[in-house]
Design an enzyme around this catalytic site. Structure first.
Site, PDB file in Angstrom:
ATOM      1  N   TYR A 102       0.822  -1.217   0.000  1.00 48.51           N
ATOM      2  CA  TYR A 102       0.000   0.000   0.000  1.00 48.51           C
ATOM      3  C   TYR A 102       0.858   1.271   0.000  1.00 48.51           C
ATOM      4  CZ  TYR A 102      -4.140  -2.853   1.093  1.00 48.51           C
ATOM      5  OH  TYR A 102      -5.163  -3.771   1.066  1.00 48.51           O
TER       6      TYR A 102
ATOM      7  N   LYS B 189       3.002 -15.175   3.003  1.00 50.57           N
ATOM      8  CA  LYS B 189       2.966 -15.914   1.727  1.00 50.57           C
ATOM      9  C   LYS B 189       4.429 -16.226   1.402  1.00 50.57           C
ATOM     10  CE  LYS B 189       0.607 -17.487  -1.810  1.00 50.57           C
ATOM     11  NZ  LYS B 189      -0.216 -18.701  -1.687  1.00 50.57           N
TER      12      LYS B 189
ATOM     13  N   ASP C 180      -3.485 -17.978   2.081  1.00 52.09           N
ATOM     14  CA  ASP C 180      -4.616 -18.677   1.453  1.00 52.09           C
ATOM     15  C   ASP C 180      -5.210 -19.696   2.426  1.00 52.09           C
ATOM     16  OD1 ASP C 180      -2.083 -19.740   1.127  1.00 52.09           O
ATOM     17  OD2 ASP C 180      -2.436 -20.564  -0.856  1.00 52.09           O
TER      18      ASP C 180
ATOM     19  N   ASP D 268      -5.837  -6.452   5.786  1.00 51.08           N
ATOM     20  CA  ASP D 268      -7.003  -5.726   5.286  1.00 51.08           C
ATOM     21  C   ASP D 268      -8.086  -6.729   4.894  1.00 51.08           C
ATOM     22  OD1 ASP D 268      -8.631  -3.801   4.246  1.00 51.08           O
ATOM     23  OD2 ASP D 268      -7.319  -3.204   2.606  1.00 51.08           O
TER      24      ASP D 268
ATOM     25  N   ASP E  51     -11.669  -8.169   7.284  1.00 52.18           N
ATOM     26  CA  ASP E  51     -13.051  -8.043   6.796  1.00 52.18           C
ATOM     27  C   ASP E  51     -13.730  -9.406   6.796  1.00 52.18           C
ATOM     28  OD1 ASP E  51     -12.829  -5.326   6.398  1.00 52.18           O
ATOM     29  OD2 ASP E  51     -13.737  -5.385   4.399  1.00 52.18           O
TER      30      ASP E  51
END
Ligand code: NAD
Length: 366
Positions: A135, A190, A222, A246, A250
């Site tokens: 980001y 990851k 994942d 992020d 959610d």
């Protein structure tokens, strides 16, 4: 104590108004000052994060933030879009540690999209690194592809990067938070594909050597996304980077019944923080008295606990929210058969009544 109030856009103004009412019931002395941010600030001052708003946020002991954004600003150049205000506040205040608890209240187990037995008693804490990763990484932009099978075609690119100190400090935050809970941390990365996250895994493992009392496991993002809906209670503290955090937070929000229930705290090294609901400005329901104000009220509880050193007042707000849920009141996002649907304002009234010691009537219909 000085608190900067930044309601923002959409439902931001509605939910923050209810949270401020709750604060005013606490018999604590607050000085509050309100300023525009996001689209509202762009309309009034031509910039989503005006100098005066940033100055107020920097000087305050804590910031209560609503939400920013509206689709009508999507055509503005990126630097002027409302969401840039959040990134600017995070960067300028050094808010690198984002705490997102996902707690499934007993009364809301049926509002979750998962089976009640999977979420009953759920209490996990996602700690998301907030000022690094893809980001903020530079360079980024658009250009002609310099190589590859589509050399010369238009392409866009971002840069994923983390420095050692950034990983070390968020790892310390996670291990220290775990000490106050069940002493387990899952670091999500990851590492099998990304160099940045192999480094993340190495550094988190090194920092862990200083916390022999804490159990650490590593999980690929994942698999973490899958485990969150398969067996969410296997997690306690989850620490991860900005982008994975992020998305996963959610996902975790929905386990609790609604994103309208999920508070968050973003802290800097000095423990100062910005407190906001995890959701956005919800333009689809703005101005309709439909928004759930509880995530924002619970964010005030986090503010009292983390930045203002009033844990007893934080407990009072959390108990008042539980009391109101137990009385059967629900905003539309968490409504289920047998409960009573109320609007934003009425939900605020009920929490204020519970905080003031006035018993709310038990109106559960089932
Ligand atoms: P959103 O979180 O605003 O809304 C997603 C869905 O959840 C919508 O259906 C909305 O009605 C519902 N919802 C959200 N909060 C709710 C609440 N308190 N009570 C009841 N229902 C609620 O996400 P989005 O629709 O993807 O984004 C809308 C705008 O918000 C965009 O401009 C986006 O950039 C912005 N945004 C801002 C923040 C922030 O201010 N921190 C975070 C995320 C998105």
């Amino acid at each position: 104590m000085k608190i900067a109030i930044l309601p923002g856009d959409g439902i931001g103004t509605e939910i923050v108004a209810q949270a401020v009412r709750a604060m005013q019931c606490l018999d604590l002395r607050f000085e509050t000052e309100t300023a525009a941010v996001g689209g509202a600030a762009y309309e009034a001052h031509g910039h989503p994060l005006p100098e005066a708003t940033l100055k107020l946020a920097k000087e305050a002991d804590a910031v209560l933030f609503g939400a920013v954004g509206d689709w009508k600003y999507d055509k503005l150049e990126r630097a002027l879009r409302p969401e840039q205000a959040i990134l600017g506040l995070r960067k300028n205040l050094g808010l690198f540690a984002n705490f997102r608890p996902a707690i499934c209240y007993e009364q809301l187990t049926h509002a979750s999209s998962l089976k009640p037995e999977l979420v009953a008693g759920l209490d996990i804490l996602i700690i998301r690194e907030l000022t690094g990763d893809i980001y903020f990484g530079q360079p980024r932009g658009r250009r002609e592809a310099p190589d590859g099978p589509f050399k010369g075609a238009q392409e866009a690119f971002d840069t994923m990067r983390y420095t050692r100190p950034e990983i070390e400090r968020i790892a310390h935050v996670a291990f220290q938070a775990a000490r106050k809970r069940s002493k387990r941390v899952t670091s999500v990365d990851k590492a099998n594909v990304l160099e940045t996250f192999q480094f993340w895994r190495d550094v988190v493992t090194e920092v862990h050597a200083q916390y022999p009392d804490i159990e650490l496991d590593h999980m690929y993002v994942d698999n973490a996304a899958m485990q969150l809906v398969k067996a969410p209670k296997r997690f306690d503290v989850v620490v991860t980077g900005n982008m994975f955090g992020d998305i996963l937070s959610d996902e975790a929000a929905m386990l609790t019944g609604s994103i309208g229930m999920l508070p968050s705290a973003s802290l800097n090294e000095a423990g100062r923080g910005l407190y906001e609901p995890s959701h956005g400005s919800a333009p689809d329901i703005a101005g309709k008295d439909l928004a759930n104000p509880l995530a924002t009220m619970l964010s005030v509880a986090m503010m009292l606990r983390f930045s203002l050193n009033h844990p007893e007042a934080a407990d009072r707000i959390e108990s008042a929210v539980q009391h109101v849920l137990a009385s059967g009141l629900r905003t539309a996002d968490i409504w289920s058969e047998g409960t009573t649907k109320v609007g934003t304002r009425a939900m605020g009234d009920a929490v204020v009544a519970a905080l003031s010691g006035k018993t709310t009537k038990t109106i559960t219909k089932s």
